[in-house]
Design a protein around this motif. Sequence first.
Motif, short mmCIF file in Angstrom:
data_model
loop_
_atom_site.label_atom_id
_atom_site.label_comp_id
_atom_site.label_asym_id
_atom_site.label_seq_id
_atom_site.Cartn_x
_atom_site.Cartn_y
_atom_site.Cartn_z
N ALA A 97 20.97 18.34 -84.39
CA ALA A 97 22.08 19.26 -84.63
C ALA A 97 23.41 18.50 -84.70
O ALA A 97 24.29 18.85 -85.49
N GLN A 136 24.44 33.41 -81.95
CA GLN A 136 23.18 32.68 -81.79
C GLN A 136 22.03 33.68 -81.87
O GLN A 136 22.15 34.81 -81.40
N PHE A 158 25.11 24.68 -79.63
CA PHE A 158 23.71 24.68 -80.03
C PHE A 158 22.88 24.37 -78.79
O PHE A 158 22.84 23.24 -78.32
#
Length: 221
Positions: A97, A136, A158
């Motif tokens: 990520a 999310q 993340f």
Amino acid sequence: MLKAMPAQECSTWTLVVPVKTLVAAKTRLSRAAGPYRAALAVAIACDTVEAALSCAAVARVVVVTGDPVAAEALGAVGAHVVGDPEAGLNAALRHGAAEAVRLAPGDPVGALQADLPALRPAELARVLAAAAEFDQAFLPDVAEVGTTFYGVRPGVPFTPGFGGESRERHLRRGAKELCPDGTESVRRDVDTPDDLWAALALGVGPRTLAVVEELRKGNPP
């Protein structure tokens, strides 16, 4: 607080796909795949990544792996490959990520499991469109125990929680559970022989099918 956002504010996605070293990949398929296990693991991952790259909502796929054979095969499919920090699945995803944000800081980032050989680009697009509405979100696997996709909007931390009963873990962390219709191929991960047969019934990608056909013939890999 979990916030719903207009989907059109999000651009195309960068997906992060973790791929284990082949010695550790798909060990629960050993009974069915025998000496083809490593070849099958690579084929499944390549079919997954190729399908993801064929999705109009996906700009790029970052593969995280420490296996040179898998890295070469997945790079040939079109993935951007980075090394694995060898600190576990979620650490690998966070590493990927970070690379995704470096490549495209304004894009949403998602984690996608590497074992979705029946993946359909149109079904993945439905999942990504649904995920784009929330800070999310995640998609449970077909057993509703694990997770096959987790994603965040740009600028949102993340924090994937894959492994074991990850559906419950993602729920506890406040991620929105997605339930769009017509997304079975995105939920059908393959860990066991029964999973593989179910994926074959849906229709798998060409590399997976080729390995399975050789397995059925009993030809040496």
